[in-house]
Design a protein around this motif. Sequence first.
Motif, PDB file in Angstrom:
ATOM      1  N   THR A   1       0.834  -1.199   0.000  1.00  0.00           N
ATOM      2  CA  THR A   1       0.000   0.000   0.000  1.00  0.00           C
ATOM      3  C   THR A   1       0.868   1.248   0.000  1.00  0.00           C
ATOM      4  OG1 THR A   1      -1.752  -1.172   1.170  1.00  0.00           O
ATOM      5  CG2 THR A   1      -1.828   1.216   1.221  1.00  0.00           C
ATOM      6  N   GLY A   2       1.915   1.244   0.795  1.00  0.00           N
ATOM      7  CA  GLY A   2       2.838   2.378   0.802  1.00  0.00           C
ATOM      8  C   GLY A   2       3.547   2.563  -0.528  1.00  0.00           C
ATOM      9  N   LEU A   3       3.937   1.461  -1.160  1.00  0.00           N
ATOM     10  CA  LEU A   3       4.597   1.568  -2.461  1.00  0.00           C
ATOM     11  C   LEU A   3       3.652   2.082  -3.540  1.00  0.00           C
ATOM     12  CD1 LEU A   3       6.761  -1.678  -2.542  1.00  0.00           C
ATOM     13  CD2 LEU A   3       7.556   0.675  -2.344  1.00  0.00           C
ATOM     14  N   PHE A   4       2.431   1.571  -3.562  1.00  0.00           N
ATOM     15  CA  PHE A   4       1.476   2.037  -4.563  1.00  0.00           C
ATOM     16  C   PHE A   4       1.155   3.508  -4.374  1.00  0.00           C
ATOM     17  CE2 PHE A   4      -0.175  -2.538  -4.758  1.00  0.00           C
ATOM     18  CZ  PHE A   4       0.744  -2.857  -5.740  1.00  0.00           C
ATOM     19  N   TYR A   5       1.047   3.929  -3.133  1.00  0.00           N
ATOM     20  CA  TYR A   5       0.796   5.340  -2.844  1.00  0.00           C
ATOM     21  C   TYR A   5       1.973   6.193  -3.310  1.00  0.00           C
ATOM     22  CZ  TYR A   5       0.204   9.657  -0.214  1.00  0.00           C
ATOM     23  OH  TYR A   5       0.094  10.978   0.145  1.00  0.00           O
ATOM     24  N   GLY A   6       3.184   5.717  -3.084  1.00  0.00           N
ATOM     25  CA  GLY A   6       4.376   6.476  -3.451  1.00  0.00           C
ATOM     26  C   GLY A   6       4.610   6.565  -4.946  1.00  0.00           C
TER      27      GLY A   6
END
Length: 129
Positions: A40-45
């Motif tokens: 989730t953090g990677l997709f957001y970034g």
Amino acid sequence: MTLVMAASMAVVAGAWMKDRVDAGMVFTAVWTGFWLLVSTGLFYGFQFVGPDDICTYPGCWPSPLQEVLVAVPVVVALIVMGVLGFRGEPKLARWRAVIPALVLLVLTAVQQFSWRTLVVPVLFGPPPW
């Protein structure tokens, strides 16, 4: 993808039972939760990596809330899976296998049916703050 996750939750139940703790369910819940948080953090970034990608609203609304809302069924199912892993009885392994999968399937269906009418109007509007 939801069916694969539900089936995998059911497969690990009862596999590593030690006393009243099902280590397989607890480990799978923690491991899946960790990778859900990381992805989730990677997709957001990666949403705003180009030079022309700019946010319309401060804080790139609705991006933080949208990722959290998408993950709610999986998070709730993982919490149920972890709790059932600690409260296991060997004779109830079938129920421990079915309950997290059913929770995931039901919550995903509710999310899909309510997304357009309840969630999208909030996400399309300006931030509430």
